[in-house]
Design a protein around this motif. Sequence first.
Motif, PDB file in Angstrom:
ATOM      1  N   TYR A 122      55.585  34.111  30.673  1.00  0.00           N
ATOM      2  CA  TYR A 122      55.578  35.573  30.664  1.00  0.00           C
ATOM      3  C   TYR A 122      55.447  36.093  29.233  1.00  0.00           C
ATOM      4  O   TYR A 122      54.652  37.000  28.960  1.00  0.00           O
ATOM      5  CB  TYR A 122      56.852  36.107  31.313  1.00  0.00           C
ATOM      6  N   HIS A 123      56.209  35.508  28.314  1.00  0.00           N
ATOM      7  CA  HIS A 123      56.179  35.953  26.930  1.00  0.00           C
ATOM      8  C   HIS A 123      54.793  35.753  26.313  1.00  0.00           C
ATOM      9  O   HIS A 123      54.294  36.626  25.594  1.00  0.00           O
ATOM     10  CB  HIS A 123      57.245  35.222  26.103  1.00  0.00           C
ATOM     11  N   SER A 124      54.156  34.634  26.595  1.00  0.00           N
ATOM     12  CA  SER A 124      52.817  34.414  26.036  1.00  0.00           C
ATOM     13  C   SER A 124      51.797  35.373  26.652  1.00  0.00           C
ATOM     14  O   SER A 124      50.890  35.838  25.960  1.00  0.00           O
ATOM     15  CB  SER A 124      52.378  32.953  26.172  1.00  0.00           C
ATOM     16  N   ALA A 125      51.956  35.707  27.922  1.00  0.00           N
ATOM     17  CA  ALA A 125      51.073  36.706  28.546  1.00  0.00           C
ATOM     18  C   ALA A 125      51.309  38.078  27.923  1.00  0.00           C
ATOM     19  O   ALA A 125      50.354  38.838  27.677  1.00  0.00           O
ATOM     20  CB  ALA A 125      51.306  36.753  30.052  1.00  0.00           C
ATOM     21  N   THR A 151      37.311  49.111  27.834  1.00  0.00           N
ATOM     22  CA  THR A 151      38.227  48.592  28.855  1.00  0.00           C
ATOM     23  C   THR A 151      38.326  47.080  28.718  1.00  0.00           C
ATOM     24  O   THR A 151      37.321  46.388  28.661  1.00  0.00           O
ATOM     25  CB  THR A 151      37.742  48.955  30.274  1.00  0.00           C
ATOM     26  N   GLY A 152      39.574  46.608  28.670  1.00  0.00           N
ATOM     27  CA  GLY A 152      39.805  45.182  28.538  1.00  0.00           C
ATOM     28  C   GLY A 152      40.392  44.590  29.801  1.00  0.00           C
ATOM     29  O   GLY A 152      41.127  45.256  30.530  1.00  0.00           O
ATOM     30  N   PHE A 188      43.476  46.016  32.052  1.00  0.00           N
ATOM     31  CA  PHE A 188      43.843  45.620  33.415  1.00  0.00           C
ATOM     32  C   PHE A 188      44.128  44.116  33.372  1.00  0.00           C
ATOM     33  O   PHE A 188      43.458  43.365  32.677  1.00  0.00           O
ATOM     34  CB  PHE A 188      42.714  45.898  34.405  1.00  0.00           C
ATOM     35  N   VAL A 189      45.129  43.704  34.128  1.00  0.00           N
ATOM     36  CA  VAL A 189      45.508  42.293  34.170  1.00  0.00           C
ATOM     37  C   VAL A 189      44.971  41.687  35.458  1.00  0.00           C
ATOM     38  O   VAL A 189      45.148  42.239  36.542  1.00  0.00           O
ATOM     39  CB  VAL A 189      47.042  42.130  34.101  1.00  0.00           C
ATOM     40  N   VAL A 190      44.318  40.532  35.319  1.00  0.00           N
ATOM     41  CA  VAL A 190      43.754  39.817  36.451  1.00  0.00           C
ATOM     42  C   VAL A 190      44.362  38.418  36.450  1.00  0.00           C
ATOM     43  O   VAL A 190      44.285  37.706  35.465  1.00  0.00           O
ATOM     44  CB  VAL A 190      42.209  39.699  36.332  1.00  0.00           C
TER      45      VAL A 190
END
Length: 93
Positions: free
Chosen positions: A68-71, A14-15, A86-88
């Motif tokens: 947004y693009h870099s994320a 899980t990342g 999962f994004v935090v």
Amino acid sequence: SDLPFMHYQPDLSTGLLLLHGSAATPCNHRALGQLLLGQGFTVLAPLLAGHEDLPKLQSGAISWQDCYHSAEQALEFLSQWVERVFVVGSSFG
């Protein structure tokens, strides 16, 4: 340092993608990243577009779409190493 970082161990499936806020850099997540690695997560904290140059960012030369693009690129990269992500995020105003 303000550089991006990744904490990875092959047995961690899980990342967590740690995204910093508008006036921040990955260094704001270093301690959290270490803690989460110890809890069994692979962690990636990228440097979002324009955040290496705060005056440029504040001038409007970098758009939210650039960030947004870099994320999105970081998410794609992390997805190659783990089964689920999962994004935090923090301090998004």
